[in-house]
Design a protein around this motif. Structure first.
Motif, PDB file in Angstrom:
ATOM      1  N   ASN A   1     -18.296  14.703   4.951  1.00 43.10           N
ATOM      2  CA  ASN A   1     -17.200  14.861   5.904  1.00 43.10           C
ATOM      3  C   ASN A   1     -17.334  13.780   6.970  1.00 43.10           C
ATOM      4  O   ASN A   1     -18.214  13.840   7.817  1.00 43.10           O
ATOM      5  CB  ASN A   1     -17.237  16.252   6.544  1.00 43.10           C
ATOM      6  N   VAL A   2     -16.459  12.815   6.934  1.00 42.37           N
ATOM      7  CA  VAL A   2     -16.554  11.680   7.860  1.00 42.37           C
ATOM      8  C   VAL A   2     -16.223  12.088   9.292  1.00 42.37           C
ATOM      9  O   VAL A   2     -16.629  11.421  10.241  1.00 42.37           O
ATOM     10  CB  VAL A   2     -15.676  10.509   7.365  1.00 42.37           C
ATOM     11  N   GLU A   3     -15.547  13.198   9.464  1.00 39.38           N
ATOM     12  CA  GLU A   3     -15.158  13.638  10.808  1.00 39.38           C
ATOM     13  C   GLU A   3     -16.346  14.098  11.650  1.00 39.38           C
ATOM     14  O   GLU A   3     -16.241  14.205  12.863  1.00 39.38           O
ATOM     15  CB  GLU A   3     -14.125  14.766  10.711  1.00 39.38           C
ATOM     16  N   ARG A   4     -17.479  14.370  11.023  1.00 42.21           N
ATOM     17  CA  ARG A   4     -18.633  14.805  11.810  1.00 42.21           C
ATOM     18  C   ARG A   4     -19.305  13.652  12.551  1.00 42.21           C
ATOM     19  O   ARG A   4     -20.152  13.866  13.406  1.00 42.21           O
ATOM     20  CB  ARG A   4     -19.646  15.521  10.928  1.00 42.21           C
ATOM     21  N   PHE A   5     -18.915  12.407  12.229  1.00 46.89           N
ATOM     22  CA  PHE A   5     -19.424  11.238  12.941  1.00 46.89           C
ATOM     23  C   PHE A   5     -18.436  10.858  14.031  1.00 46.89           C
ATOM     24  O   PHE A   5     -17.288  10.537  13.746  1.00 46.89           O
ATOM     25  CB  PHE A   5     -19.611  10.053  11.979  1.00 46.89           C
ATOM     26  N   ARG A   6     -18.891  10.893  15.270  1.00 44.35           N
ATOM     27  CA  ARG A   6     -18.012  10.528  16.374  1.00 44.35           C
ATOM     28  C   ARG A   6     -17.678   9.041  16.319  1.00 44.35           C
ATOM     29  O   ARG A   6     -16.543   8.639  16.552  1.00 44.35           O
ATOM     30  CB  ARG A   6     -18.688  10.877  17.704  1.00 44.35           C
ATOM     31  N   ARG A   7     -18.684   8.228  16.005  1.00 44.80           N
ATOM     32  CA  ARG A   7     -18.484   6.781  15.832  1.00 44.80           C
ATOM     33  C   ARG A   7     -18.858   6.422  14.403  1.00 44.80           C
ATOM     34  O   ARG A   7     -19.903   6.842  13.914  1.00 44.80           O
ATOM     35  CB  ARG A   7     -19.371   5.991  16.795  1.00 44.80           C
ATOM     36  N   THR A   8     -18.045   5.607  13.753  1.00 45.44           N
ATOM     37  CA  THR A   8     -18.344   5.268  12.361  1.00 45.44           C
ATOM     38  C   THR A   8     -19.564   4.372  12.247  1.00 45.44           C
ATOM     39  O   THR A   8     -20.171   4.314  11.173  1.00 45.44           O
ATOM     40  CB  THR A   8     -17.138   4.583  11.689  1.00 45.44           C
TER      41      THR A   8
ATOM     42  N   LEU B   1     -17.484   0.070   7.472  1.00 40.42           N
ATOM     43  CA  LEU B   1     -16.124  -0.271   7.064  1.00 40.42           C
ATOM     44  C   LEU B   1     -15.523   0.819   6.182  1.00 40.42           C
ATOM     45  O   LEU B   1     -14.386   1.260   6.390  1.00 40.42           O
ATOM     46  CB  LEU B   1     -16.129  -1.606   6.320  1.00 40.42           C
ATOM     47  N   MET B   2     -16.296   1.290   5.212  1.00 36.44           N
ATOM     48  CA  MET B   2     -15.809   2.342   4.323  1.00 36.44           C
ATOM     49  C   MET B   2     -15.595   3.649   5.078  1.00 36.44           C
ATOM     50  O   MET B   2     -14.631   4.379   4.811  1.00 36.44           O
ATOM     51  CB  MET B   2     -16.783   2.539   3.164  1.00 36.44           C
ATOM     52  N   GLY B   3     -16.462   3.943   6.036  1.00 38.39           N
ATOM     53  CA  GLY B   3     -16.281   5.141   6.855  1.00 38.39           C
ATOM     54  C   GLY B   3     -15.017   5.069   7.691  1.00 38.39           C
ATOM     55  O   GLY B   3     -14.277   6.051   7.823  1.00 38.39           O
ATOM     56  N   ARG B   4     -14.732   3.907   8.261  1.00 33.92           N
ATOM     57  CA  ARG B   4     -13.526   3.727   9.064  1.00 33.92           C
ATOM     58  C   ARG B   4     -12.280   3.841   8.192  1.00 33.92           C
ATOM     59  O   ARG B   4     -11.288   4.456   8.585  1.00 33.92           O
ATOM     60  CB  ARG B   4     -13.577   2.374   9.779  1.00 33.92           C
ATOM     61  N   MET B   5     -12.337   3.244   7.007  1.00 32.51           N
ATOM     62  CA  MET B   5     -11.192   3.330   6.096  1.00 32.51           C
ATOM     63  C   MET B   5     -10.937   4.778   5.687  1.00 32.51           C
ATOM     64  O   MET B   5      -9.790   5.207   5.600  1.00 32.51           O
ATOM     65  CB  MET B   5     -11.435   2.465   4.855  1.00 32.51           C
ATOM     66  N   TRP B   6     -11.997   5.517   5.436  1.00 34.04           N
ATOM     67  CA  TRP B   6     -11.883   6.921   5.045  1.00 34.04           C
ATOM     68  C   TRP B   6     -11.302   7.744   6.186  1.00 34.04           C
ATOM     69  O   TRP B   6     -10.425   8.576   5.997  1.00 34.04           O
ATOM     70  CB  TRP B   6     -13.249   7.429   4.639  1.00 34.04           C
ATOM     71  N   LYS B   7     -11.780   7.489   7.403  1.00 30.98           N
ATOM     72  CA  LYS B   7     -11.321   8.237   8.567  1.00 30.98           C
ATOM     73  C   LYS B   7      -9.847   7.960   8.868  1.00 30.98           C
ATOM     74  O   LYS B   7      -9.095   8.869   9.216  1.00 30.98           O
ATOM     75  CB  LYS B   7     -12.187   7.876   9.773  1.00 30.98           C
ATOM     76  N   ASP B   8      -9.443   6.702   8.741  1.00 29.64           N
ATOM     77  CA  ASP B   8      -8.064   6.310   9.047  1.00 29.64           C
ATOM     78  C   ASP B   8      -7.110   6.510   7.880  1.00 29.64           C
ATOM     79  O   ASP B   8      -5.893   6.494   8.056  1.00 29.64           O
ATOM     80  CB  ASP B   8      -8.006   4.848   9.469  1.00 29.64           C
ATOM     81  N   GLY B   9      -7.650   6.592   6.660  1.00 30.01           N
ATOM     82  CA  GLY B   9      -6.799   6.690   5.480  1.00 30.01           C
ATOM     83  C   GLY B   9      -6.151   5.378   5.128  1.00 30.01           C
ATOM     84  O   GLY B   9      -5.045   5.350   4.574  1.00 30.01           O
ATOM     85  N   THR B  10      -6.807   4.256   5.403  1.00 31.71           N
ATOM     86  CA  THR B  10      -6.244   2.931   5.146  1.00 31.71           C
ATOM     87  C   THR B  10      -6.900   2.295   3.930  1.00 31.71           C
ATOM     88  O   THR B  10      -7.886   2.808   3.396  1.00 31.71           O
ATOM     89  CB  THR B  10      -6.448   2.015   6.361  1.00 31.71           C
ATOM     90  N   HIS B  11      -6.374   1.161   3.517  1.00 30.85           N
ATOM     91  CA  HIS B  11      -6.935   0.358   2.432  1.00 30.85           C
ATOM     92  C   HIS B  11      -7.478  -0.932   2.996  1.00 30.85           C
ATOM     93  O   HIS B  11      -7.066  -1.387   4.059  1.00 30.85           O
ATOM     94  CB  HIS B  11      -5.875   0.053   1.369  1.00 30.85           C
ATOM     95  N   PHE B  12      -8.377  -1.564   2.252  1.00 27.30           N
ATOM     96  CA  PHE B  12      -8.999  -2.802   2.700  1.00 27.30           C
ATOM     97  C   PHE B  12      -8.047  -3.976   2.491  1.00 27.30           C
ATOM     98  O   PHE B  12      -7.521  -4.173   1.403  1.00 27.30           O
ATOM     99  CB  PHE B  12     -10.293  -3.053   1.916  1.00 27.30           C
ATOM    100  N   GLU B  13      -7.835  -4.717   3.552  1.00 23.12           N
ATOM    101  CA  GLU B  13      -7.062  -5.947   3.486  1.00 23.12           C
ATOM    102  C   GLU B  13      -7.878  -7.010   4.172  1.00 23.12           C
ATOM    103  O   GLU B  13      -8.051  -6.995   5.388  1.00 23.12           O
ATOM    104  CB  GLU B  13      -5.711  -5.788   4.176  1.00 23.12           C
TER     105      GLU B  13
END
Length: 125
Positions: free
Chosen positions: A20-27, A108-120
């Motif tokens: 669960n990525v939401e348990r990390f306050r900072r990625t 980077l992967m944690g941030r993408m997961w948290k935001d729901g974005t793709h890598f560009e």
């Protein structure tokens, strides 16, 4: 899996380790959670860095390290993370550079997961 060098096994191991990525306050805490930070030996006036801490999930750490290796050696597309890793490889050596790139990949992967974005990848200059 949209990140260069990261395949389905690496992505699955990362998701299984984090849960669960939401348990990390900072990625950026994800790198430390997986044991991709420097271990310190401190006593009196001595302060020495002795490798990585190796805390957390060993399989996810291993796959992120291998993804960093693929990113630095076989991926030919130029972007900021790869260029940074190659510069770091010349400066501190290949093993430390791979660990640093693996840590950045985890963040980077944690941030993408948290935001729901793709890598560009922005093109490096």
């Amino acid at each position: 899996m949209s990140v260069p060098g990261v395949g389905p096994i690496t992505a699955l191991a990362f998701i299984a380790a984090i849960e669960n990525v939401e348990r990390f306050r900072r990625t950026r805490d994800i790198g430390a959670y997986l044991g991709l930070t420097e271990k310190r030996y401190q006593s009196a006036e001595t302060d020495v860095g002795v490798g990585i801490s190796k805390q957390g999930d060993a399989m996810a750490r291993h796959y992120l390290y291998e993804a960093a290796n693929v990113l630095l050696t076989t991926v030919k597309k130029r972007f900021g993370l790869r260029d940074w890793g190659l510069k770091l490889m010349r400066k501190v050596g290949p093993k430390r550079a791979r660990v640093a790139v693996a840590r950045k990949l985890a963040v980077l992967m944690g941030r993408m997961w948290k935001d729901g974005t793709h890598f560009e990848a922005p093109v490096a200059s």
